[in-house]
Design a protein around this motif. Structure first.
Motif, short mmCIF file in Angstrom:
data_model
loop_
_atom_site.label_atom_id
_atom_site.label_comp_id
_atom_site.label_asym_id
_atom_site.label_seq_id
_atom_site.Cartn_x
_atom_site.Cartn_y
_atom_site.Cartn_z
N TRP A 139 -6.57 -71.97 16.12
CA TRP A 139 -5.59 -72.93 16.58
C TRP A 139 -5.08 -74.02 15.59
CZ3 TRP A 139 -5.33 -69.68 19.88
CH2 TRP A 139 -6.13 -69.31 20.74
N ARG A 140 -5.82 -74.32 14.60
CA ARG A 140 -5.55 -75.11 13.56
C ARG A 140 -4.39 -74.53 12.68
NH1 ARG A 140 -11.06 -76.77 13.42
NH2 ARG A 140 -11.31 -75.28 11.72
N ARG A 141 -4.50 -73.19 12.45
CA ARG A 141 -3.58 -72.77 11.60
C ARG A 141 -2.22 -72.31 12.62
NH1 ARG A 141 -3.64 -66.69 8.81
NH2 ARG A 141 -2.20 -67.19 7.41
N PHE A 153 0.83 -66.39 24.61
CA PHE A 153 0.65 -65.32 25.66
C PHE A 153 -0.83 -64.99 25.39
CE2 PHE A 153 5.27 -65.34 25.85
CZ PHE A 153 5.50 -65.41 27.18
N VAL A 154 -1.69 -65.26 26.36
CA VAL A 154 -3.10 -64.73 26.12
C VAL A 154 -3.61 -63.98 27.31
CG1 VAL A 154 -3.73 -66.47 24.83
CG2 VAL A 154 -3.94 -66.81 27.18
N GLU A 155 -4.59 -63.00 27.21
CA GLU A 155 -5.01 -62.36 28.03
C GLU A 155 -6.43 -61.94 27.86
OE1 GLU A 155 -3.52 -57.93 29.75
OE2 GLU A 155 -4.70 -57.76 28.04
N LEU A 156 -7.34 -62.42 28.62
CA LEU A 156 -8.62 -62.13 28.69
C LEU A 156 -9.52 -61.04 29.58
CD1 LEU A 156 -9.57 -65.86 29.01
CD2 LEU A 156 -8.87 -64.52 26.74
N LEU A 157 -10.70 -60.70 29.36
CA LEU A 157 -11.46 -60.09 30.32
C LEU A 157 -11.64 -61.24 31.71
CD1 LEU A 157 -14.12 -57.96 28.54
CD2 LEU A 157 -11.69 -57.27 29.09
N GLU A 225 -10.33 -73.10 30.30
CA GLU A 225 -11.31 -73.68 28.88
C GLU A 225 -10.21 -73.41 27.54
OE1 GLU A 225 -15.75 -73.07 30.46
OE2 GLU A 225 -14.59 -71.34 29.67
N LEU A 226 -9.55 -72.49 27.65
CA LEU A 226 -8.64 -72.12 26.33
C LEU A 226 -7.61 -73.28 26.24
CD1 LEU A 226 -8.65 -69.72 24.45
CD2 LEU A 226 -7.14 -68.61 25.54
N ALA A 227 -7.17 -73.71 27.44
CA ALA A 227 -6.13 -74.47 27.56
C ALA A 227 -6.66 -75.82 26.81
CB ALA A 227 -5.43 -74.68 28.89
N GLN A 228 -7.91 -76.23 27.30
CA GLN A 228 -8.42 -77.52 26.84
C GLN A 228 -8.70 -77.46 25.34
OE1 GLN A 228 -12.06 -77.85 29.05
NE2 GLN A 228 -11.14 -78.45 31.15
N LEU A 234 -1.40 -74.85 30.55
CA LEU A 234 -1.51 -73.53 31.14
C LEU A 234 -0.65 -73.28 32.11
CD1 LEU A 234 -2.96 -70.73 31.29
CD2 LEU A 234 -4.82 -71.89 32.60
N GLN A 235 0.24 -71.89 32.15
CA GLN A 235 0.60 -71.17 33.23
C GLN A 235 0.16 -69.93 33.58
OE1 GLN A 235 5.14 -70.79 33.43
NE2 GLN A 235 4.85 -69.07 34.66
N ARG A 236 -0.72 -69.86 34.48
CA ARG A 236 -1.40 -68.54 34.96
C ARG A 236 -0.46 -67.54 35.46
NH1 ARG A 236 -6.77 -66.85 35.75
NH2 ARG A 236 -7.62 -68.98 35.57
N LEU A 237 -0.71 -66.32 34.78
CA LEU A 237 0.23 -65.08 34.83
C LEU A 237 -0.36 -64.06 36.09
CD1 LEU A 237 2.37 -64.49 31.67
CD2 LEU A 237 2.75 -65.97 33.42
N THR A 238 -1.57 -63.80 35.64
CA THR A 238 -2.20 -62.96 36.60
C THR A 238 -3.78 -63.57 36.54
OG1 THR A 238 -3.04 -61.42 34.77
CG2 THR A 238 -0.93 -61.06 35.90
N PRO A 239 -4.69 -62.92 37.14
CA PRO A 239 -6.03 -63.47 37.00
C PRO A 239 -6.57 -63.47 35.52
CG PRO A 239 -5.93 -62.11 39.20
CD PRO A 239 -4.85 -62.05 38.30
N GLU A 240 -6.31 -62.64 34.63
CA GLU A 240 -6.71 -62.62 33.50
C GLU A 240 -5.85 -62.65 32.26
OE1 GLU A 240 -4.81 -58.67 34.46
OE2 GLU A 240 -6.51 -59.89 35.55
N SER A 241 -4.46 -63.50 32.73
CA SER A 241 -3.58 -63.57 31.72
C SER A 241 -2.71 -64.86 31.99
CB SER A 241 -2.54 -62.51 31.36
OG SER A 241 -1.65 -62.08 32.66
N GLY A 242 -2.26 -65.54 30.88
CA GLY A 242 -1.49 -66.86 31.05
C GLY A 242 -0.54 -67.21 29.89
#
Length: 246
Positions: A139-141, A153-157, A225-228, A234-242
């Protein structure tokens, strides 16, 4: 299991994909809604001025989505797995437009040279390979390079904390004369870490069935937690992505 035993395999995660890279497109069917929403939201942001950085490009799912949604933007694709990257390179080489717009790096993201400004960052199916300290370094970079209002845009399990599970992800997918099935199982390790095992069974076509297994590691956390961590909204797109943005 101690950290000393677990970490060598975790740090080998780029090579851990080698056994199952050929099945990657089959497992991605479970995330079709995530890709659809990604394309939709990315399209609403057009035009994007700066390059789009795609971390963990895999076999090219997100690279193609970016290229098709934003027809003129430059794409920086980062994929350290040799097997995955071979498929990505093949896809790019088949298209004259992609050959001009997509730059592919084999280095881990922390070693990739980046432009002064980025129009967007995409990190689908990859951030769980980084622990909290590694993410903070990322994030710092990255965040100072994001243009005003530029999204990540991020997607997690869809797993927010370590847990034991077993789930059939692919069932009886037919390709030619052969059938493919995949069972994924997870086991909680120390801290936020999970050991995730994929077991593929291939049968049919007159040959004997075969089983291919692969183990990888994933740090569990939620989109909130990623937004914090990032200090972004955060704008959630699906249960696993935002989508994260300032």
């Amino acid at each position: 299991m101690t950290n000393a035993e677990a970490m060598p395999a975790k740090n080998d995660s780029y090579r851990n994909y080698t056994k199952v890279a050929e099945f990657y497109p089959l497992s991605l069917q479970s995330f079709s809604q995530s890709e659809q929403m990604f394309r939709q939201e990315l399209g609403r942001l057009a035009p994007i001025g700066g390059p789009v950085l795609d971390i963990g490009s895999g076999t090219g799912r997100t690279v193609l989505a970016i290229a098709e949604t934003l027809p003129v933007v430059e794409i920086i694709a980062v994929e350290p797995s040799t097997t995955m990257r071979a498929v990505l390179m093949h896809r790019v080489m088949q298209d004259r437009d992609l050959r001009q717009r997509v730059t592919i790096y084999s280095d881990p993201i922390h070693a990739v040279p980046l432009p002064e400004k980025l129009g967007a960052v995409v990190a689908y199916g990859v951030l769980g390979h980084f622990d909290r300290d590694e993410r903070q370094h990322l994030w710092r970079r990255l965040i100072p390079k994001l243009e005003a209002g530029a999204p990540m845009f991020v997607e997690l399990l869809p797993i927010g904390k370590p847990m034991d599970f077993e789930q059939k992800l692919v069932e009886g997918e037919q390709i030619g004369r052969r059938s493919y099935e995949a069972v994924y199982s997870g086991k909680a390790e120390q801290g936020d870490l999970m050991r995730i095992k994929a077991r593929w069974r291939i049968s049919g076509g007159g040959g004997p069935p075969c089983v291919i297994e692969n183990t990888n590691f994933w740090h569990t956390f939620t989109l909130e937690e990623l937004a914090q961590e990032t200090g972004l909204r955060l704008q959630r797109l699906t249960p696993e992505s935002g989508m994260l943005f300032s």
